[in-house]
Design a protein around this motif. Structure first.
Motif, PDB file in Angstrom:
ATOM      1  N   LEU A 170      -3.897   9.137 -38.923  1.00 36.96           N
ATOM      2  CA  LEU A 170      -4.371   9.090 -37.546  1.00 36.96           C
ATOM      3  C   LEU A 170      -4.430   7.644 -37.088  1.00 36.96           C
ATOM      4  CD1 LEU A 170      -6.449  11.241 -39.265  1.00 36.96           C
ATOM      5  CD2 LEU A 170      -6.815  11.944 -36.906  1.00 36.96           C
ATOM      6  N   THR A 171      -3.996   7.384 -35.877  1.00 33.63           N
ATOM      7  CA  THR A 171      -3.997   6.039 -35.310  1.00 33.63           C
ATOM      8  C   THR A 171      -5.017   5.971 -34.182  1.00 33.63           C
ATOM      9  OG1 THR A 171      -1.670   5.704 -35.864  1.00 33.63           O
ATOM     10  CG2 THR A 171      -2.600   4.272 -34.158  1.00 33.63           C
ATOM     11  N   TYR A 172      -5.793   4.882 -34.167  1.00 34.52           N
ATOM     12  CA  TYR A 172      -6.833   4.724 -33.150  1.00 34.52           C
ATOM     13  C   TYR A 172      -6.230   4.182 -31.860  1.00 34.52           C
ATOM     14  CZ  TYR A 172     -11.277   3.461 -30.986  1.00 34.52           C
ATOM     15  OH  TYR A 172     -12.351   3.365 -30.141  1.00 34.52           O
ATOM     16  N   ASN A 173      -6.498   4.885 -30.755  1.00 37.48           N
ATOM     17  CA  ASN A 173      -6.053   4.463 -29.433  1.00 37.48           C
ATOM     18  C   ASN A 173      -7.200   3.735 -28.754  1.00 37.48           C
ATOM     19  OD1 ASN A 173      -5.551   4.497 -26.531  1.00 37.48           O
ATOM     20  ND2 ASN A 173      -3.841   5.860 -26.966  1.00 37.48           N
ATOM     21  N   ASP A 174      -7.063   2.420 -28.613  1.00 38.84           N
ATOM     22  CA  ASP A 174      -8.168   1.618 -28.098  1.00 38.84           C
ATOM     23  C   ASP A 174      -8.457   1.918 -26.629  1.00 38.84           C
ATOM     24  OD1 ASP A 174     -10.116  -0.480 -28.635  1.00 38.84           O
ATOM     25  OD2 ASP A 174      -8.970  -1.701 -27.231  1.00 38.84           O
ATOM     26  N   GLN A 175      -7.441   2.322 -25.876  1.00 34.97           N
ATOM     27  CA  GLN A 175      -7.645   2.608 -24.458  1.00 34.97           C
ATOM     28  C   GLN A 175      -8.442   3.886 -24.245  1.00 34.97           C
ATOM     29  OE1 GLN A 175      -3.744   2.589 -22.652  1.00 34.97           O
ATOM     30  NE2 GLN A 175      -3.802   0.369 -22.313  1.00 34.97           N
ATOM     31  N   SER A 176      -8.073   4.937 -24.942  1.00 32.92           N
ATOM     32  CA  SER A 176      -8.779   6.215 -24.786  1.00 32.92           C
ATOM     33  C   SER A 176      -9.966   6.352 -25.730  1.00 32.92           C
ATOM     34  CB  SER A 176      -7.812   7.377 -25.034  1.00 32.92           C
ATOM     35  OG  SER A 176      -7.335   7.353 -26.368  1.00 32.92           O
ATOM     36  N   LYS A 177     -10.137   5.362 -26.647  1.00 30.79           N
ATOM     37  CA  LYS A 177     -11.207   5.394 -27.642  1.00 30.79           C
ATOM     38  C   LYS A 177     -11.159   6.692 -28.453  1.00 30.79           C
ATOM     39  CE  LYS A 177     -12.643   1.559 -25.827  1.00 30.79           C
ATOM     40  NZ  LYS A 177     -12.281   0.281 -26.472  1.00 30.79           N
ATOM     41  N   SER A 178      -9.961   7.053 -28.867  1.00 30.36           N
ATOM     42  CA  SER A 178      -9.800   8.308 -29.597  1.00 30.36           C
ATOM     43  C   SER A 178      -8.761   8.129 -30.704  1.00 30.36           C
ATOM     44  CB  SER A 178      -9.362   9.424 -28.647  1.00 30.36           C
ATOM     45  OG  SER A 178      -8.089   9.123 -28.088  1.00 30.36           O
ATOM     46  N   TRP A 179      -8.749   9.094 -31.619  1.00 33.26           N
ATOM     47  CA  TRP A 179      -7.784   9.108 -32.722  1.00 33.26           C
ATOM     48  C   TRP A 179      -6.695  10.124 -32.423  1.00 33.26           C
ATOM     49  CZ3 TRP A 179      -8.178   5.667 -36.680  1.00 33.26           C
ATOM     50  CH2 TRP A 179      -9.413   5.033 -36.845  1.00 33.26           C
ATOM     51  N   LEU A 180      -5.448   9.773 -32.734  1.00 35.74           N
ATOM     52  CA  LEU A 180      -4.322  10.683 -32.572  1.00 35.74           C
ATOM     53  C   LEU A 180      -3.552  10.760 -33.885  1.00 35.74           C
ATOM     54  CD1 LEU A 180      -2.906   9.586 -29.088  1.00 35.74           C
ATOM     55  CD2 LEU A 180      -4.211  11.660 -29.579  1.00 35.74           C
ATOM     56  N   ILE A 181      -3.091  11.937 -34.234  1.00 36.19           N
ATOM     57  CA  ILE A 181      -2.282  12.103 -35.433  1.00 36.19           C
ATOM     58  C   ILE A 181      -0.906  11.494 -35.189  1.00 36.19           C
ATOM     59  CG2 ILE A 181      -1.110  13.801 -36.890  1.00 36.19           C
ATOM     60  CD1 ILE A 181      -3.610  15.539 -36.599  1.00 36.19           C
ATOM     61  N   SER A 182      -0.527  10.542 -36.026  1.00 35.20           N
ATOM     62  CA  SER A 182       0.718   9.797 -35.818  1.00 35.20           C
ATOM     63  C   SER A 182       1.760  10.041 -36.901  1.00 35.20           C
ATOM     64  CB  SER A 182       0.426   8.295 -35.727  1.00 35.20           C
ATOM     65  OG  SER A 182      -0.269   7.840 -36.869  1.00 35.20           O
ATOM     66  N   GLU A 183       1.335  10.633 -38.013  1.00 36.60           N
ATOM     67  CA  GLU A 183       2.290  10.883 -39.103  1.00 36.60           C
ATOM     68  C   GLU A 183       1.722  11.944 -40.027  1.00 36.60           C
ATOM     69  OE1 GLU A 183       4.602   8.352 -42.641  1.00 36.60           O
ATOM     70  OE2 GLU A 183       3.549   7.308 -41.017  1.00 36.60           O
ATOM     71  N   ILE A 184       2.595  12.816 -40.532  1.00 36.91           N
ATOM     72  CA  ILE A 184       2.197  13.848 -41.488  1.00 36.91           C
ATOM     73  C   ILE A 184       3.231  13.887 -42.603  1.00 36.91           C
ATOM     74  CG2 ILE A 184       1.740  16.299 -41.868  1.00 36.91           C
ATOM     75  CD1 ILE A 184       0.878  16.529 -38.987  1.00 36.91           C
ATOM     76  N   ASN A 185       2.761  13.713 -43.831  1.00 33.94           N
ATOM     77  CA  ASN A 185       3.651  13.731 -44.993  1.00 33.94           C
ATOM     78  C   ASN A 185       3.203  14.823 -45.953  1.00 33.94           C
ATOM     79  OD1 ASN A 185       5.179  11.362 -44.192  1.00 33.94           O
ATOM     80  ND2 ASN A 185       3.357  10.177 -44.711  1.00 33.94           N
ATOM     81  N   SER A 186       4.122  15.699 -46.310  1.00 34.98           N
ATOM     82  CA  SER A 186       3.790  16.809 -47.187  1.00 34.98           C
ATOM     83  C   SER A 186       3.548  16.329 -48.615  1.00 34.98           C
ATOM     84  CB  SER A 186       4.914  17.845 -47.169  1.00 34.98           C
ATOM     85  OG  SER A 186       4.634  18.888 -48.062  1.00 34.98           O
TER      86      SER A 186
END
Length: 202
Positions: A170-186
């Motif tokens: 998960l990568t932190y978005n400083d503008q929205s002050k939220s976390w977004l999933i940016s990569e998924i590895n099995s």
């Protein structure tokens, strides 16, 4: 209090990580976690941060809710054949789902099912800062009851229960002050090896 029990190596002083006007301080104040900060390498642009990630209940809930919402949204996207259903991931993840959905459409495939829950191994989660981007990496088990079908065949097979263990970033978005999933590895195997695993049922 923020910055409790922080080691501050001299190598960090040159990059102003603890400056009052630096965005990193605002980030750590937001987390309000006990941290140990160590240089990841001689290149001080990349800093390894090893915190007690889920001490702060607000941050813990943000991470858990983001992962849980993604688990529901990604299957809903397959069922509705619309990648824009996903609101908890970065553009590259949404694009990957859009390509998968387009492939399903071209072969007359479709999905049925439901997301049943997740398990998150918080003992083996890690927070890093690289190139001024904060990321959390955590082992996550996704629990589904779903199946892919094809319109060309009269397929009445029942839904299949699946447990998929992945490393989620998960990568932190400083503008929205939220976390977004940016990569998924099995991972391909059960990685829930920590003593503290957060389990959610939907």
């Amino acid at each position: 209090m923020p910055f409790t029990n922080i080691e501050t190596p001299s190598t960090l002083s040159t990059i102003g990580i603890f400056s009052p006007v630096n965005s990193k301080e605002n980030f750590f104040n937001h987390l309000a976690l006990p941290l140990v900060v160590r240089p990841a390498s001689f290149d001080t642009r990349s800093i390894d941060v090893t915190p007690s990630l889920f001490v702060n209940e607000e941050v813990r809930d943000q991470i858990v809710n983001t992962i849980n919402d993604y688990a529901k949204q990604q299957l809903e996207a397959l069922i509705k054949q619309d990648a824009l259903v996903i609101k908890t991931a970065t553009d590259n993840i949404i694009k990957e789902h859009a390509e998968d959905i387009q492939a399903d459409k071209s072969y007359d495939n479709y999905w049925k099912g439901k997301a049943l829950g997740t398990r998150i191994d918080i003992d083996n989660a890690a927070l890093t800062n690289k190139e001024d981007q904060f990321q959390i990496e955590a082992p996550v088990e996704f629990h589904y009851k779903s199946k892919e079908y094809n319109k060309r065949w009269d397929d009445d097979e029942p839904l299949e229960e699946e447990f998929n263990t992945d490393t989620v970033i998960l990568t932190y978005n400083d503008q929205s002050k939220s976390w977004l999933i940016s990569e998924i590895n099995s991972n391909g195997e059960d990685e829930m090896k920590g003593n503290n695993v957060i389990k959610s049922k939907f």
